[in-house]
Enzyme design. Sequence first.
Site, short mmCIF file in Angstrom:
data_model
loop_
_atom_site.label_atom_id
_atom_site.label_comp_id
_atom_site.label_asym_id
_atom_site.label_seq_id
_atom_site.Cartn_x
_atom_site.Cartn_y
_atom_site.Cartn_z
N LYS A 81 86.26 114.65 -52.67
CA LYS A 81 86.50 114.15 -54.03
C LYS A 81 87.03 115.26 -54.93
CE LYS A 81 84.23 111.58 -57.79
NZ LYS A 81 83.00 110.91 -58.26
N SER A 156 83.02 105.99 -59.67
CA SER A 156 84.22 106.77 -59.86
C SER A 156 84.82 107.33 -58.58
CB SER A 156 83.89 107.94 -60.79
OG SER A 156 82.96 108.84 -60.18
N SER A 180 78.21 106.01 -58.68
CA SER A 180 79.60 106.26 -58.29
C SER A 180 79.82 106.55 -56.82
CB SER A 180 80.16 107.43 -59.12
OG SER A 180 80.39 107.03 -60.45
#
Length: 499
Positions: A81, A156, A180
Amino acid sequence: MGAELLRMSASELGAAIRTGETTSAAATEAYLDRIVEVDGEVHAFLHVDREAALEQARAVDARLAEGAEPGPLAGVPVAHKDVFTTKDMPTTAASKILEGWRPPYDATVTTRLREAGLVILGKTNMDEFAMGSSTENSAYGTTRNPWDLSRIPGGSSGGSSAAVAAYEAPLATGTDTGGSIRQPAAVCGLVGAKPTYGGSSRYGLIAFASSLDTPGPFARNVLDAAMLHEAFSGHDPRDSTSVDAPVPPVVEAARRADIEGLRVGVVKELDGEGYQPGVLRRFHETVELLEGLGAKVAEVSCPSFGAALAAYYLIAPSECSSNLARFDAMRYGLRVGDDGTRSAEEVMALTRAEGFGPEVKRRIILGTYALSSGYYDAYYGSAQQVRTLVKRDFDAAFGSVDVLVSPTTPTTAFPIGERADDPMAMYLADLCTIPSNLAGNAALSVPCGLAPEDGLPVGLQIMAPALADDRTYRVGAAVEAALARQNGSDLLSGSAFAV
């Protein structure tokens, strides 16, 4: 051979690399080719460096040839990420304010991935600064759900979930501040875990809300998630909130699919009105499945959970307004209007106005207001009191049961754009996941079937006390094994991007 490598689980691939059945270079090349093939449609990645990834893979192969034992995931590719700092790749947190920034240091999670011999393919898309539930808030475009490209992949960490679901990576990292990891895992048909707060290091993680942010794994099965969880977790003296305790035995638990006599509590407040009928149907069927496997199921009430969403959306924006004050155009990142005629304050205002997206600005404004003189006690202070009540409800519940369960999300993946102009509707995607973030306990989402209305994945959320992460993996493994026996196939075989 490429498709065969893509179909292997991370644990199988790691074993094949160690025994010489294949090489890390071959596996990495297969995944890099897959990214070229499908990422134009999915848009899971923000940055991929083919040569750097192959160089990492060849280095692992060389160590293995010399007789080294680098670990069970050595040579296995992973998607990372873009909120974790990486000194050899840009780190943007999907924001224009950090476009092109190359950090001078690696996050602890990044370092531990490298030490475990994992091959970092690249950095994945996300909601800007991890603020969102759909990955529509990225400054670099929306990621799409591999099950249905017209739908969101969650957020997210939507780039990470989409990458694993589209077979662009066997594993991925994410962060979970209000759901998330678990919410994207649920809507993409994956396993995703939020470790105990402090169980995985936040050093080098670009902060959104420091008392909530938690790094965790994505995978296509429970064992793979546990192996990645174990690889990057553990005490870190550079993170003052890091827990100085052994990593719970998550891998051992993931290999154990026996839940005979385990006490399972169904959270009354997370099972009712406003949920998609197909989600509730699959959830209730899975609860019956747990009973059939020998678990003792009982309903549990956690009254404060009804106020958790409101409390979270005061605490998280308050912390974000403080953390994002560091992006001031003075030291690094974007700088707008610095033509020699403007003051530092004017340059700062112009830079923040242009560099931050609408959702980030909304949360900074909310947080600044909640912390302002005359309102602090009424808003932020009250929200922290609710947080204490949520933790007390968890403590009381875990006095009578071993784990709690609920749907991971109230609905399956919703269409892109459907909630973009309705922040409240967007925030409700995290209704079930937020309580665990406020309390800091462990939680995991595991696939539990497809909703009959739309054929999209549904997730079961399993919650356990702090530092009892292994319980979530034990239950998740039991559900996974039972559903595999029942259905006879891998859930992701129904995805449009199955290999």
